[in-house]
Design a protein around this motif. Structure first.
Motif, PDB file in Angstrom:
ATOM      1  N   ASN A 114      90.897  56.938  58.657  1.00 31.83           N
ATOM      2  CA  ASN A 114      89.516  56.727  59.098  1.00 31.83           C
ATOM      3  C   ASN A 114      88.850  58.100  59.116  1.00 31.83           C
ATOM      4  OD1 ASN A 114      90.025  54.031  59.437  1.00 31.83           O
ATOM      5  ND2 ASN A 114      90.121  54.113  61.660  1.00 31.83           N
TER       6      ASN A 114
ATOM      7  N   SER B 267      84.031  55.928  58.158  1.00 32.82           N
ATOM      8  CA  SER B 267      84.497  55.175  57.000  1.00 32.82           C
ATOM      9  C   SER B 267      85.940  54.758  57.221  1.00 32.82           C
ATOM     10  CB  SER B 267      84.396  56.039  55.735  1.00 32.82           C
ATOM     11  OG  SER B 267      85.041  55.420  54.649  1.00 32.82           O
TER      12      SER B 267
ATOM     13  N   GLN C 267      83.492  52.349  51.869  1.00 35.18           N
ATOM     14  CA  GLN C 267      83.079  51.657  53.103  1.00 35.18           C
ATOM     15  C   GLN C 267      82.495  52.686  54.070  1.00 35.18           C
ATOM     16  OE1 GLN C 267      85.961  48.595  54.564  1.00 35.18           O
ATOM     17  NE2 GLN C 267      87.286  49.470  53.005  1.00 35.18           N
TER      18      GLN C 267
ATOM     19  N   SER D 150      79.865  53.241  57.454  1.00 34.61           N
ATOM     20  CA  SER D 150      79.065  52.691  58.543  1.00 34.61           C
ATOM     21  C   SER D 150      78.207  53.801  59.123  1.00 34.61           C
ATOM     22  CB  SER D 150      79.961  52.100  59.638  1.00 34.61           C
ATOM     23  OG  SER D 150      80.689  51.017  59.141  1.00 34.61           O
TER      24      SER D 150
END
Lengths: 114, 110
Positions: free
Chosen positions: B32, B50, B55, B57
């Protein structure tokens, strides 16, 4: 709203003396609490991490305490050294479905004088 | 052991110019990843995180964006910098128990 409040904002202590930093939080559901040391212009470095069941943890001259009932933590620095001059950040982790979410305190700036 | 790199260490950019800060992690897989900003004398503010390639956020609406083109690479960008973008930018990665911070990038927008 999850919040972490640290006090004092700053303090000056003489080399060799002890000091205690405070952290109060309103974070739910609680996962863990960490103390970081951040030297000026550097990234934070972890000192201690405590989960709900732990109420004290030491790392050399640094001792952290946690009272999960009152939602308070303290970081005690024993026999301070010049190298202890830094910002100390309290970080509380909330357990969420997407993973732990961190809430940062504003930090306490410590200056150790000879 | 795990290592996190950030570059550049310092950057001075004029208002309206683009920005690209890079962060890479060694010694771990599928971490992460996080971007934080720390204004002078202030606490850390989470900007993006991420959980995997592609991905991202966003925690705070702003003129910054982030991308994760590779598993251990996290990039912070802007098309046009604002004066308020000045600050200390920290990249971090996390395992179950701990979050590890990079050395940071000092950005000054003039």
């Amino acid at each position: 709203k999850n919040q972490v409040e640290q006090s004092p904002q700053s303090l000056i202590i003489l080399e060799g003396k002890n000091c205690t930093l405070q952290c109060n939080y309103t974070v739910s559901p609680f996962s863990n609490l960490r103390w970081y040391k951040q030297d000026t212009g550097r990234g934070p470095v972890s000192l201690t991490i405590m989960t709900f069941s732990e109420n004290t943890k030491s790392n050399g001259r640094y001792t952290a305490t946690l009272d999960a009932d009152t939602k308070q933590s303290s970081l005690h620095i024993t026999a301070s050294q010049l190298s202890d001059s830094a910002s100390y950040i309290c970080v509380v982790s909330a357990r969420e479905a997407a993973g732990n979410k961190l809430t940062f305190g504003g930090g306490t700036r410590v200056l150790v004088k000879p | 052991s795990q290592t996190i790199h950030q570059w550049p260490a310092t950057l001075v950019q004029p208002v309206g110019s683009p920005l690209s800060l890079e962060c890479t992690v060694e010694g771990t897989s599928n971490p992460n990843l996080y971007w934080y900003r720390q204004a002078a004398g202030r606490g850390l503010q989470l900007l993006f995180y991420s959980v995997g390639i592609g991905q991202i956020s966003s925690e705070v609406p702003q003129n910054l964006s982030a991308s994760r083109p590779q598993d251990r690479q996290f990039i912070l960008s802007s098309k046009k910098l604002l004066l308020s973008d000045s600050g200390f930018y920290l990249c971090a990665w996390a395992d179950v128990y701990e979050q590890y911070f990079g050395p940071g990038t000092r950005l000054t927008v003039t």
